[in-house]
Design an enzyme around this catalytic site. Structure first.
Site, PDB file in Angstrom:
ATOM      1  N   THR B 297      18.247  41.916 -30.103  1.00  0.00           N
ATOM      2  CA  THR B 297      17.099  41.835 -30.311  1.00  0.00           C
ATOM      3  C   THR B 297      16.127  42.521 -29.169  1.00  0.00           C
ATOM      4  O   THR B 297      15.253  43.386 -29.186  1.00  0.00           O
ATOM      5  CB  THR B 297      16.492  40.466 -30.647  1.00  0.00           C
ATOM      6  OG1 THR B 297      17.018  40.085 -31.944  1.00  0.00           O
ATOM      7  CG2 THR B 297      14.986  40.534 -31.000  1.00  0.00           C
ATOM      8  N   GLY B 298      16.764  41.983 -27.798  1.00  0.00           N
ATOM      9  CA  GLY B 298      16.118  42.523 -26.754  1.00  0.00           C
ATOM     10  C   GLY B 298      16.477  43.885 -26.287  1.00  0.00           C
ATOM     11  O   GLY B 298      15.561  44.776 -26.238  1.00  0.00           O
ATOM     12  N   TRP B 300      16.980  46.144 -28.707  1.00  0.00           N
ATOM     13  CA  TRP B 300      16.115  46.883 -29.776  1.00  0.00           C
ATOM     14  C   TRP B 300      14.737  47.524 -29.015  1.00  0.00           C
ATOM     15  O   TRP B 300      14.446  48.609 -29.183  1.00  0.00           O
ATOM     16  CB  TRP B 300      16.151  46.069 -30.981  1.00  0.00           C
ATOM     17  CG  TRP B 300      15.275  46.947 -31.989  1.00  0.00           C
ATOM     18  CD1 TRP B 300      15.974  48.038 -32.955  1.00  0.00           C
ATOM     19  CD2 TRP B 300      13.979  46.950 -32.383  1.00  0.00           C
ATOM     20  NE1 TRP B 300      14.733  48.380 -33.901  1.00  0.00           N
ATOM     21  CE2 TRP B 300      13.696  47.975 -33.459  1.00  0.00           C
ATOM     22  CE3 TRP B 300      12.657  46.614 -31.750  1.00  0.00           C
ATOM     23  CZ2 TRP B 300      12.303  48.256 -33.753  1.00  0.00           C
ATOM     24  CZ3 TRP B 300      11.468  46.730 -32.375  1.00  0.00           C
ATOM     25  CH2 TRP B 300      11.440  47.638 -33.202  1.00  0.00           C
ATOM     26  N   HIS B 301      14.331  46.470 -28.494  1.00  0.00           N
ATOM     27  CA  HIS B 301      12.957  46.937 -27.823  1.00  0.00           C
ATOM     28  C   HIS B 301      13.087  47.884 -26.501  1.00  0.00           C
ATOM     29  O   HIS B 301      11.964  48.315 -26.316  1.00  0.00           O
ATOM     30  CB  HIS B 301      12.419  45.565 -27.312  1.00  0.00           C
ATOM     31  CG  HIS B 301      11.842  44.672 -28.472  1.00  0.00           C
ATOM     32  ND1 HIS B 301      12.691  43.957 -29.141  1.00  0.00           N
ATOM     33  CD2 HIS B 301      10.645  44.520 -29.095  1.00  0.00           C
ATOM     34  CE1 HIS B 301      12.015  43.303 -29.995  1.00  0.00           C
ATOM     35  NE2 HIS B 301      10.796  43.564 -29.980  1.00  0.00           N
ATOM     36  N   GLY B 302      13.996  48.132 -26.055  1.00  0.00           N
ATOM     37  CA  GLY B 302      13.924  49.101 -25.063  1.00  0.00           C
ATOM     38  C   GLY B 302      15.340  48.949 -24.222  1.00  0.00           C
ATOM     39  O   GLY B 302      16.371  47.997 -24.172  1.00  0.00           O
TER      40      GLY B 302
END
Lengths: 401, 451
Positions: B297-298, B300-302
């Site tokens: 999830t982390g 995915w954000h960058g």
């Protein structure tokens, strides 16, 4: 929500988006934004498509040409002022309609060395020609009216820091540094200095320029006694010309949101006998006074440059006066702060040449060549205390030698 | 330009065309929209569509073993695209590859499509244009929400249009646009100023204000885009699922993530967490599952360790909550639970926004008052003077306060023509302010360039 009520939402929305869509198609394009002091974007070309820059350039163009853009900019500035924003369009709004500019950044030692080095170089050239050299720092409104600024502004010493650091790097053996900021602050009270500046413009007015000029001349070695100078300056008359609307530079940048009725002040000698010449470094072309002084005299409104003189005519401007107080000749590298002092110089010197570094790009001469060709008794660099660095950068860019 | 050129043209074309051509127009508009913002990589999205179209057909038609093989091929291909175009520098140290706009969103869309077919939740789309429309539909292409194929496949085939639905769409779109331009962009000016200031020059108050403004900025930005997507969807007859539900009123980290970027949370839950065994496994395996999900999830954000740290940070608190903290919190007063959540989230945003972990740690020290920084400074007072009304409005609109007040009003009054006229007036004023701000080169940061 029933159909009738849905119309309340849908119809206004469609009217808004389609109206702007259609208006943007039909409203003619503009080329310049006066308030932002820049050219507006033009429609991108086929070349931009090849380079992949078309979308971003088209968006910039569309935004610049958006219908009612100017009016919306004005509304936004007004809202910012009403909401009490600390900065409105890059300016502070003080009491009694004062529009105040930002203080400049502190210059780095490297920048200062470079700028002072260039002036020292030109001073040495002038000195070798037997000419006296002066660097006059004219007092910028920002530094003279610090007391009008909001308390939260915490960089009010920046001009003084730059000024002192620059002065310390100049060759004091051959350059006389005239610090008018210091002299004006010492001589006049806050209230007196307020009378010497435009509220909505970034310049001093005729009164401020006259007082500054007198202080400057006192520091110059002209071979004129103080008594004679006093008598000379006592002959000046003052006139406030209130038949036109004055457009202050700051107010213009703020889309004229401040309603202040102020006018240019002229301090002048009657019966002056001036001859004006446009000098391109090789020959003189005679000009009429109307081509030089108060060029916007026939318009309904005017700005500072149009009321006094524009930098555009100082490429290069020579004024001769057979009735001048001395027979000395002076070459002045100037910025816009010099404008109201034009005839004050001409009254004092038999010949004065004004050179504006921003307006001589087409003259194919270095600064050394300009000094050599001018062949004057005095060379003066006369720049304002807030932006003197930008003028020296122009000189360096063109070529010192 | 979107508002006053693209949208009017597409709306006119859409409602003038016969129903059977509407999807083609929307597809053409969507591809143009993407190519306008991302001219270099439009082929990448098209490649992804074509590849997954054929894989989808194979997965739908083949026996169990072969289906699994094709599913694996599809997943490797899609994650491979992400690895190359988003994580090449992070994973392999290869620099210079520009991140295609919206790649994380369209990749997750296309993966959901193939996985849903594999699970027999839906059938493969026979019409490649309809599949392309699902992947590229312009309202949600750049900033989500992540729409699962099975929730819109019927709508792509045929959907109802009505004036009431269009009005709902307009309302939602203007609301989203206002959140983005009127609130988020102004908050960004404060947040960006604080995060650009050196740690030693900040005051404690300024750092708190910067982090709070960033928390509000990212909420109004992201939920604003989601509202615009949902609103535009309704204008074209679609019903997309909600993506935000007042996350800052949550009282635990688990609840926050049920209210924040709901479509992403659901995607990871349905396609990763549950297939890994979810929480019906041993404690060790549960921790592993949480670690994997929150690490990704982390990421995915960058493509940066700050985002990984941010993801794992949430994973850690969710693990604590699942272990004992949630039980403990339930015994605490609401206000304590709320303060706990806000504190965790604000600290999380520091890492999310910080340029690197060291800046994040430095800022947290200032926030906690651990440095020698003063409590207040001039910059803080200027920010409060200049933006207090935006901050107050943002705090109010980040809670369901207005919605609840509206609920308490007389229903008859709310349904009156006067109420609708007032509603219409509010929307027009919002539009006017939006145009005013956008037209004057006001600050308009784009947060999703990393996604």
């Amino acid at each position: 929500m029933n159909e009738k009520k849905a119309k309340y939402i849908v119809i206004p929305f469609l009217i808004v988006i389609f109206s702007f869509f259609l208006m943007n198609l039909v409203v003619p394009e503009e080329t310049v934004s006066v308030s932002e002091n820049r050219s507006l974007e033009e429609k991108p070309s086929m070349e931009d498509i090849k380079e992949g820059a078309y979308p971003s350039k088209f968006e910039d163009y569309y935004q610049d040409q958006f219908v009612f853009r100017k009016e919306m900019l004005r509304i936004q500035r007004m809202l910012e002022a009403i909401l009490g924003k600390s900065v409105v369009g890059n300016y502070y709004l003080g009491r009694d309609n004062w529009i105040l500019g930002m203080f400049p950044r502190v210059l780095t030692p490297g920048q200062l060395d470079k700028y002072a080095g260039s002036i020292n170089e030109l001073a040495q050239i002038s000195h070798n020609l037997g000419e006296d050299v002066y660097f006059t720092l004219t007092p910028h409104k920002t530094n003279m009216l610090k007391h009008l600024y909001p308390e939260f502004v915490d960089n009010k010493e920046n001009i003084d820091i730059n000024k002192d650091a620059f002065k310390s790097r100049l060759n004091s053996n051959i350059i006389t540094f005239i610090d008018l900021d210091e002299k004006m602050l010492n001589k006049f009270s806050d209230r007196q200095r307020e009378k010497m500046y435009f509220k909505t413009d970034h310049h001093w007015n005729g009164t401020g320029a006259f007082e500054g000029f007198k202080l400057m001349v006192q520091e110059m070695n002209l071979g004129i006694s103080p008594e004679v100078l006093k008598e000379h300056f006592s002959m000046y008359k003052t006139m406030e010309y209130d038949e036109k609307d004055f457009v202050g530079s700051y107010n213009s940048n703020l889309n004229m949101i401040v309603k202040e009725d102020e006018d240019p002040i002229y301090v002048y000698l009657e019966n002056g006998n001036y001859e004006y010449f446009l000098n391109d470094g090789r020959k003189d072309i005679k000009l009429q006074a109307e081509d030089v002084i108060a060029t916007l005299r026939d318009k309904d409104e005017w700005d500072y440059g149009g009321a006094y003189i524009r930098g555009g005519v100082c490429n290069m401007l020579k004024i001769k006066n057979d009735n001048a107080l001395t027979d000395k000749k002076i070459l002045v590298f100037r910025d816009s702060y010099q404008a109201p002092t034009t005839l004050l110089f001409a009254d004092l010197f038999s010949e004065v040449i004004f050179v504006d570094p921003r307006n001589i790009t087409k003259i194919d001469m270095s600064y050394e060549e300009i000094i050599n060709c001018a062949d004057t008794d005095i060379v003066m660099f006369m720049y304002n205390s807030s932006g003197f660095d930008s003028m020296i950068i122009r000189m360096i860019d063109k070529g010192i030698k | 330009m979107f508002l006053f050129v693209f949208l009017p043209i597409v709306l006119i074309g859409y409602y003038l065309l016969n129903d059977k051509y509407k999807n083609y127009l929307l597809l053409a508009a969507s591809l143009f929209f993407y190519a306008w913002g991302e001219p270099k990589y439009v082929w990448l999205m098209l490649l992804s569509i074509v590849f997954n179209y054929f894989v989808g057909l194979r997965v739908d038609a083949l026996s169990q073993a072969n289906r699994k093989l094709w599913l694996s091929v599809s997943i490797i291909f899609n994650l491979g695209l992400l690895a190359i175009f988003k994580y090449a520098d992070f994973i392999f140290g290869i620099q210079g590859i520009k991140l295609p706009l919206g790649i994380s969103f369209f990749t997750f869309h296309v993966m959901s499509y193939v996985i849903d077919i594999y699970r027999k939740d839906t059938r493969a789309q026979r019409n490649i244009c309809d599949l392309a429309l699902y992947i590229s539909l312009f309202p949600q292409l750049i900033a989500g929400p992540i729409i699962r194929y099975k929730t819109v496949d019927q709508q792509i085939a045929g959907r109802k249009h009505s004036l009431e639905k269009f009005a709902d769409g307009v309302n939602r779109f203007v609301l989203g646009l206002s959140k983005k331009v009127i609130l988020s962009n102004q908050l960004a000016a404060v947040a960006d100023k604080v995060f650009a200031t050196g740690i030693s020059s900040l005051s404690v108050g300024e750092s708190w204000l910067g982090v709070i403004c960033y928390a509000l900025q990212i909420y109004f930005d992201f939920s604003g885009y989601s509202d615009m997507a949902i609103g535009l969807g309704k204008m074209f007859g679609f019903d997309f699922l909600e993506n935000f539900n007042y996350p800052y009123i949550s009282q635990s980290v688990s609840e926050f993530w049920r209210r924040w970027h709901i479509s992403l949370g659901n995607w990871f839950r349905d396609y990763l967490y549950i297939p890994l065994g979810g929480n019906r496994v041993s404690r060790i395996m549960l921790y592993r599952n949480l670690f994997v999900v929150w690490f990704l999830t982390g990421l995915w954000h960058g493509a940066s360790w700050t985002f990984v740290a941010w993801g794992l940070y949430y994973g850690f608190f969710i693990m604590l909550e699942k272990t004992f903290l949630e039980r403990l919190l339930k015994k605490s007063p609401k206000i304590i639970r709320h303060i706990y959540l806000l504190f965790i989230v604000l600290i999380g945003w520091v890492f999310f926004r910080a340029n690197n972990i060291s800046q994040g740690i430095g800022l947290i020290k200032v926030i906690m008052g651990l440095g020698t920084n003063p409590m207040i400074n001039n910059e803080l007072l200027i920010c409060i003077n200049d933006y207090w009304y935006v901050i107050v409005a943002s705090l109010i609109f980040s809670t369901p306060l207005v919605k609840e007040l509206k609920g308490k009003l007389n229903e008859k009054l709310l349904q009156s023509s006067w109420a609708y006229a007032l509603h219409s007036l509010i929307l027009i004023v919002c539009m006017f302010i939006v145009v005013l701000l956008l037209n004057n080169n006001s600050y308009n940061p784009f947060l999703y360039f990393r996604f």
